[in-house]
Design a protein around this motif. Structure first.
Motif, short mmCIF file in Angstrom:
data_model
loop_
_atom_site.label_atom_id
_atom_site.label_comp_id
_atom_site.label_asym_id
_atom_site.label_seq_id
_atom_site.Cartn_x
_atom_site.Cartn_y
_atom_site.Cartn_z
N UNK A 92 -9.21 99.45 64.02
CA UNK A 92 -10.51 99.75 64.93
C UNK A 92 -10.75 98.63 66.09
N UNK A 93 -10.61 97.27 65.54
CA UNK A 93 -10.55 96.70 67.22
C UNK A 93 -10.16 96.77 68.19
N UNK A 94 -9.04 97.80 67.75
CA UNK A 94 -8.91 98.03 68.86
C UNK A 94 -9.29 99.16 70.01
N UNK A 95 -10.24 100.03 69.64
CA UNK A 95 -11.34 100.62 69.76
C UNK A 95 -12.51 100.43 70.21
N UNK A 96 -12.80 99.12 69.86
CA UNK A 96 -13.93 98.70 70.58
C UNK A 96 -13.62 97.14 71.53
N UNK A 97 -15.37 97.07 72.02
CA UNK A 97 -14.65 95.75 73.24
C UNK A 97 -15.55 94.74 72.67
N UNK A 98 -17.35 95.04 71.75
CA UNK A 98 -18.09 94.73 71.30
C UNK A 98 -17.31 93.39 70.04
N UNK A 99 -15.94 93.44 69.56
CA UNK A 99 -16.16 92.62 68.26
C UNK A 99 -14.57 91.95 69.19
N UNK B 26 -13.34 100.59 58.92
CA UNK B 26 -14.19 99.34 58.99
C UNK B 26 -15.08 99.50 60.18
N UNK B 27 -15.59 101.16 60.70
CA UNK B 27 -16.48 101.32 61.37
C UNK B 27 -18.07 100.78 60.57
N UNK B 28 -18.21 101.20 59.49
CA UNK B 28 -19.73 101.39 58.72
C UNK B 28 -19.15 99.03 59.03
N UNK B 29 -19.10 98.87 58.63
CA UNK B 29 -18.61 96.60 59.27
C UNK B 29 -19.19 96.64 60.42
N UNK B 30 -18.18 97.19 61.16
CA UNK B 30 -18.55 96.45 62.18
C UNK B 30 -19.52 96.87 63.16
N UNK B 31 -20.49 98.13 63.21
CA UNK B 31 -21.51 98.72 63.17
C UNK B 31 -22.75 97.79 62.92
N UNK B 32 -22.33 97.00 61.81
CA UNK B 32 -23.92 96.76 61.19
C UNK B 32 -23.11 94.73 61.60
N UNK B 33 -21.99 94.55 62.12
CA UNK B 33 -22.14 93.00 62.44
C UNK B 33 -22.22 93.62 64.08
N UNK B 34 -22.50 94.34 65.15
CA UNK B 34 -22.33 94.09 66.11
C UNK B 34 -23.80 94.05 66.19
N UNK B 35 -25.10 95.27 65.53
CA UNK B 35 -26.25 95.56 65.71
C UNK B 35 -26.50 97.03 65.96
N UNK B 36 -25.28 97.70 66.13
CA UNK B 36 -25.56 99.39 66.60
C UNK B 36 -25.35 100.17 65.12
#
Length: 330
Positions: A22-29, A287-297
């Motif tokens: 999941x991290x490989x597809x994001x720039x906010x974490x 992990x998308x749900x968790x990472x979206x919550x972490x970043x406030x998305x």
């Protein structure tokens, strides 16, 4: 854009890929470090992920300011790590099982204090087949629920498993490990918040691993009287095409649905319509749900309270299985 700093605490299970993919597809974490007491894992994953590795959480935190931690250590070590993270104000992404005992679940709940800071990766919630089944059920496609049955065969492949997997102090039990996904789905679909649960484990064990049950069961009776039978086993044949032919059947007053998680298919049949397969929505990563919550998305779709309840019931079912099937209220 503010970039959140994440560390991995423990790389004991292959589910670490849920987070790293999941991290490989994001720039906010950004993954900044990992900690693992196992030197070989620490060196291997540190090199693979390109981050420094530390022997423990304390050493990591002395060198890095982080916003969140992904806890993927051995299950028997997770509760202590999660508590320590919460006490430091960190957001936690956790692999299942969250904890091995009811006491551990309760300690995590106390440390969280209702702040909704623990995201448990209950990925079955986000499978396309699950989301479509929920949509159809809530739309009345099969009427009211009559019963729920599920089965969860997994390949054991004992020679490929690490030593901790057969240590009950670190692994726990089959019921605690494999039942929590379907327990969560039952609660999600029904909205149940109280009932009874009992557990069972098979006396059959793999060669050289006495005490490691090859099959288990959790029986949930909801406050409405509805029952859900959740079976699980480590006897998916090694030559089978899939790691597990996991499935759940929803039996309703006007029809039924078979959710074939392993095949990615949803079979629907009702009194007024013959067997059909609906189109499915796009997949959502574990992990998308968790990472979206972490970043406030977006807010957590699997709230901490929901994760704690499912984990508590799984721990009760596991305790019941050890005690010969004692009935516990939840």
């Amino acid at each position: 854009m503010s970039v959140k700093k994440l560390a991995i605490l423990g790389a004991a299970h292959g589910h670490i890929s849920y987070v790293t993919d999941a991290l490989a597809t994001r720039s906010d974490v950004e993954l900044v470090a990992l900690a693992d007491h196992d030197e070989a894992r620490r060196a291997s994953y540190g090199a693979k992920l390109g981050v420094p590795g530390y022997a423990d959480m304390t050493s990591l935190l002395a060198r890095h300011d982080i916003d969140a931690a992904a806890v993927i250590a051995e299950p028997g070590l997770r509760a202590g790590l999660i508590e320590a993270c919460l006490e430091r104000g960190l957001f936690v992404i956790a692999d299942k099982p969250l904890a091995l005992t009811v006491a551990e679940v309760d300690r995590i709940a106390k440390a969280d204090g209702g702040r909704n800071r623990v995201a448990l990766m209950l990925e079955k919630r986000f499978y396309p087949v699950t989301r479509k089944a929920c949509e159809l059920f809530l739309g009345g496609e099969i009427g009211d629920l009559v019963a729920i049955t599920s089965t969860g065969p997994h390949k054991l492949l004992p020679s490929a498993r690490p030593a901790w997997f057969f240590d009950p102090s670190l692994y726990g039990s089959i019921v605690n490990d494999l039942a929590v996904h379907d327990i969560d789905l039952v609660l999600w679909l029904t909205g149940a918040r109280s009932g009874r649960v009992s557990g069972w484990k098979s006396p059959a064990c793999p060669e050289k691993h006495a005490g490691f049950a090859l099959a288990g069961r959790a029986l949930l009776t909801l406050e409405t009287g509805l029952q859900a039978v959740i079976d699980m086993d480590w006897r998916q044949p090694e030559a089978a095409a899939r790691h597990g032919d996991y499935a759940m059947r929803l039996i309703g007053t006007r029809g039924r649905m078979d959710i074939l998680f392993g095949e990615g298919r949803l079979l629907v049949e009702t009194d007024s319509r013959s067997l059909w397969e609906p189109d499915l929505p796009a997949p959502i990563g574990p992990a998308d749900d968790a990472l979206d919550a972490l970043t406030g998305k977006a807010p957590l779709q699997v709230s901490t309270a929901e994760a704690l309840l499912a984990s508590r019931i799984a721990a009760l079912a596991a305790a019941s299985a050890e005690e010969g099937g004692h009935d516990y209220r939840w």
